[in-house]
Design a protein around this motif. Structure first.
Motif, mmCIF file in Angstrom:
data_model
loop_
_atom_site.group_PDB
_atom_site.id
_atom_site.type_symbol
_atom_site.label_atom_id
_atom_site.label_comp_id
_atom_site.label_asym_id
_atom_site.label_seq_id
_atom_site.Cartn_x
_atom_site.Cartn_y
_atom_site.Cartn_z
ATOM 1 N N LYS A 1 9.704 15.599 -5.198
ATOM 2 C CA LYS A 1 10.751 15.491 -5.292
ATOM 3 C C LYS A 1 11.291 15.996 -6.337
ATOM 4 O O LYS A 1 12.332 16.471 -6.805
ATOM 5 C CB LYS A 1 10.890 14.645 -5.495
ATOM 6 N N SER A 2 10.750 15.985 -7.813
ATOM 7 C CA SER A 2 10.118 16.674 -9.082
ATOM 8 C C SER A 2 10.642 18.568 -8.756
ATOM 9 O O SER A 2 10.941 19.286 -9.791
ATOM 10 C CB SER A 2 9.787 16.139 -9.874
ATOM 11 N N LEU A 3 10.165 18.866 -7.993
ATOM 12 C CA LEU A 3 10.333 20.539 -7.618
ATOM 13 C C LEU A 3 11.444 20.635 -7.224
ATOM 14 O O LEU A 3 12.646 21.243 -7.849
ATOM 15 C CB LEU A 3 9.214 21.381 -6.710
ATOM 16 N N VAL A 4 11.703 19.611 -6.460
ATOM 17 C CA VAL A 4 13.543 20.415 -5.599
ATOM 18 C C VAL A 4 14.436 19.854 -6.725
ATOM 19 O O VAL A 4 15.385 20.934 -7.817
ATOM 20 C CB VAL A 4 13.289 19.067 -4.510
ATOM 21 N N THR A 5 14.001 18.845 -7.721
ATOM 22 C CA THR A 5 14.886 18.403 -8.845
ATOM 23 C C THR A 5 15.138 19.452 -9.743
ATOM 24 O O THR A 5 15.718 19.475 -10.171
ATOM 25 C CB THR A 5 14.513 16.780 -9.405
ATOM 26 N N SER A 6 14.279 20.044 -9.950
ATOM 27 C CA SER A 6 13.965 20.646 -11.020
ATOM 28 C C SER A 6 15.043 21.615 -10.930
ATOM 29 O O SER A 6 15.693 22.329 -11.316
ATOM 30 C CB SER A 6 12.689 21.095 -11.756
ATOM 31 N N ALA A 7 13.918 22.134 -9.686
ATOM 32 C CA ALA A 7 15.026 23.433 -9.194
ATOM 33 C C ALA A 7 16.075 23.711 -8.749
ATOM 34 O O ALA A 7 17.193 24.730 -8.766
ATOM 35 C CB ALA A 7 13.904 24.133 -7.949
ATOM 36 N N MET A 8 16.862 22.717 -8.102
ATOM 37 C CA MET A 8 18.483 22.094 -8.154
ATOM 38 C C MET A 8 18.874 22.255 -9.681
ATOM 39 O O MET A 8 20.171 23.204 -9.886
ATOM 40 C CB MET A 8 19.029 21.248 -7.720
ATOM 41 N N ALA A 9 18.381 21.524 -10.930
ATOM 42 C CA ALA A 9 19.228 22.109 -11.494
ATOM 43 C C ALA A 9 19.577 23.022 -12.157
ATOM 44 O O ALA A 9 19.787 24.302 -13.096
ATOM 45 C CB ALA A 9 18.062 21.329 -12.797
ATOM 46 N N VAL A 10 17.961 24.030 -11.837
ATOM 47 C CA VAL A 10 17.846 25.904 -12.729
ATOM 48 C C VAL A 10 18.622 26.491 -12.310
ATOM 49 O O VAL A 10 19.391 26.878 -13.073
ATOM 50 C CB VAL A 10 16.963 25.976 -12.661
ATOM 51 N N LEU A 11 18.850 26.493 -10.825
ATOM 52 C CA LEU A 11 19.677 27.650 -9.532
ATOM 53 C C LEU A 11 20.677 27.226 -10.367
ATOM 54 O O LEU A 11 22.120 28.336 -10.285
ATOM 55 C CB LEU A 11 19.131 26.326 -8.621
ATOM 56 N N MET A 12 21.752 25.024 -10.002
ATOM 57 C CA MET A 12 23.186 25.649 -10.687
ATOM 58 C C MET A 12 23.644 25.820 -11.958
ATOM 59 O O MET A 12 24.848 26.558 -12.084
ATOM 60 C CB MET A 12 23.163 24.034 -10.557
ATOM 61 N N ASN A 13 22.590 25.910 -12.761
ATOM 62 C CA ASN A 13 22.249 26.207 -13.492
ATOM 63 C C ASN A 13 23.141 27.960 -14.392
ATOM 64 O O ASN A 13 23.687 28.742 -15.167
ATOM 65 C CB ASN A 13 21.186 26.176 -14.830
ATOM 66 N N LYS A 14 22.306 28.166 -13.110
ATOM 67 C CA LYS A 14 21.507 30.223 -13.818
ATOM 68 C C LYS A 14 23.797 30.707 -12.493
ATOM 69 O O LYS A 14 24.011 31.687 -12.328
ATOM 70 C CB LYS A 14 20.913 30.341 -12.159
ATOM 71 N N LYS A 15 24.179 29.643 -12.033
ATOM 72 C CA LYS A 15 25.294 29.978 -11.669
ATOM 73 C C LYS A 15 26.696 29.024 -12.588
ATOM 74 O O LYS A 15 27.542 29.710 -12.151
ATOM 75 C CB LYS A 15 25.713 29.196 -10.183
ATOM 76 N N GLY A 16 26.402 28.485 -13.619
ATOM 77 C CA GLY A 16 27.251 28.991 -14.833
ATOM 78 C C GLY A 16 27.421 27.450 -15.349
ATOM 79 O O GLY A 16 28.428 27.317 -15.823
ATOM 80 N N TYR A 17 26.860 26.790 -14.218
ATOM 81 C CA TYR A 17 27.509 25.437 -14.551
ATOM 82 C C TYR A 17 26.652 24.903 -15.624
ATOM 83 O O TYR A 17 25.124 25.139 -15.278
ATOM 84 C CB TYR A 17 26.861 24.629 -13.199
ATOM 85 N N LYS A 18 26.937 23.958 -16.528
ATOM 86 C CA LYS A 18 25.971 22.701 -17.379
ATOM 87 C C LYS A 18 24.967 22.152 -16.035
ATOM 88 O O LYS A 18 25.719 20.929 -16.245
ATOM 89 C CB LYS A 18 26.629 22.399 -18.426
ATOM 90 N N THR A 19 24.282 21.578 -16.551
ATOM 91 C CA THR A 19 23.324 20.940 -15.709
ATOM 92 C C THR A 19 21.901 20.070 -16.491
ATOM 93 O O THR A 19 21.808 20.448 -17.706
ATOM 94 C CB THR A 19 22.531 21.366 -14.733
ATOM 95 N N ALA A 20 22.057 18.865 -15.785
ATOM 96 C CA ALA A 20 21.151 17.755 -16.340
ATOM 97 C C ALA A 20 20.155 17.372 -15.776
ATOM 98 O O ALA A 20 20.596 17.164 -14.516
ATOM 99 C CB ALA A 20 22.120 17.197 -17.597
ATOM 100 N N VAL A 21 19.325 16.754 -15.954
ATOM 101 C CA VAL A 21 17.810 15.742 -14.973
ATOM 102 C C VAL A 21 17.994 14.698 -16.133
ATOM 103 O O VAL A 21 16.972 14.297 -17.084
ATOM 104 C CB VAL A 21 16.582 16.691 -15.099
ATOM 105 N N LEU A 22 17.866 13.511 -14.970
ATOM 106 C CA LEU A 22 17.778 12.248 -15.726
ATOM 107 C C LEU A 22 16.422 11.964 -14.878
ATOM 108 O O LEU A 22 16.526 11.653 -13.660
ATOM 109 C CB LEU A 22 18.782 11.173 -15.155
ATOM 110 N N ASP A 23 15.395 11.817 -15.769
ATOM 111 C CA ASP A 23 14.379 11.644 -15.302
ATOM 112 C C ASP A 23 14.127 10.147 -14.814
ATOM 113 O O ASP A 23 13.158 9.436 -15.507
ATOM 114 C CB ASP A 23 12.923 12.550 -16.088
#
Length: 276
Positions: A47-69
């Motif tokens: 889960k944590s890998l998928v969470t981190s990867a999604m935040a990273v990839l959406m950030n690379k698309k220009g969105y401001k992203t965050a992770v609430l652990d």
């Protein structure tokens, strides 16, 4: 008769009583447009890998992203992002740590004196702390927040589903046959709580030999297509067992992940949870 006009403490039904909104209020200085939960029925599936990867990839698309652990007793998000600084606060609220790539992160490990210190709290206290990560933290101009939830269907997932305006969830699983039953528990909980399911990600799906290119099903044949079809869900990604990805997480360099395996997942989130 005898109405005090305090509906919060009244058990009577009347025409003037307004329905209570269970969604917790953000800090006045916060702005979060979309909330995506990353869930699983059992632990150790990534889960944590998928969470981190999604935040990273959406950030690379220009969105401001965050992770609430929200995995309060087993937080791993700060480690994946290489974040060492502690969260700071003032009278306005608590500020999340920010990764090198500009991703906002809040985790219990950012509040503890040492990252190996255990969090010995009972369920209701943990659930309350998760809610405070939403209400007390100052999330500035976030387009997509990804919530890394603990496994199962207990206090924390229930709190997130009831208290946060979750726009959809991604269910993470692995190929073992036993997991089919566990996935359906997560699916049924989401349906019970009226939370949209964006799709399923299967982690550790296969290992591809670097020499011959052949794929080996280390954990047996995948059942993800059957589960998806049975529940009318979309398969968003099949992630391989890849030492390179594991190394990025261990080194705190998840932001170097190139997203080769996650394009469908990213496009689905972007399409189904459009920023308005």
């Amino acid at each position: 008769m005898g109405c005090t006009h305090d509906c919060s403490s009244c058990g009577e039904s009347c025409s003037s009583k307004e329905p209570q909104n269970p969604i917790a209020q953000l800090n006045p200085k916060s702005s979060v447009k979309k909330v995506i939960g990353i869930v699983s029925g059992k632990g150790g599936v990534g889960k944590s890998l998928v969470t981190s990867a999604m935040a990273v990839l959406m950030n690379k698309k220009g969105y401001k992203t965050a992770v609430l652990d929200a995995d309060m007793t087993g937080p791993s998000i700060p480690k994946a992002f290489g974040i060492k600084d502690k969260a700071m606060g003032n009278d306005d609220g608590l500020y999340p740590a920010v990764s090198k790539g500009g991703i906002s992160v809040m985790s219990t490990n950012l509040l503890l004196p040492d990252e190996t210190s255990p969090l010995v709290w009972r369920g209701p206290v943990i659930a309350g702390a998760v809610k405070q990560f939403w209400t007390d933290v100052i999330w500035e101009d976030i387009d997509y927040m990804f919530v890394d939830m603990p496994p199962g269907t207990g206090d924390v997932p229930l709190t997130v589903f009831q208290s946060l305006p979750v726009d959809g969830i991604i269910i993470v699983t692995s190929p073992q046959e036993l997991v089919s039953m566990i996935v359906e528990k997560a699916v049924n909980m989401a349906k019970l709580m009226n939370i949209p399911i964006l799709g399923i990600v299967e982690n550790m799906s296969y290992f591809q030999c670097p020499d011959c290119g052949k794929q080996h099903k280390i954990f047996g044949e995948s059942h993800i297509e059957e589960i998806a079809e049975k529940n009318d869900l979309k398969v968003l990604a099949k992630l391989p067992i890849n030492p390179t990805i594991a190394s990025l997480v261990d080194k705190g360099q998840i932001e170097d992940f190139d997203g080769e395996y996650m394009d469908t997942a990213v496009n689905t989130v972007e399409e189904l949870c459009k920023i308005k």
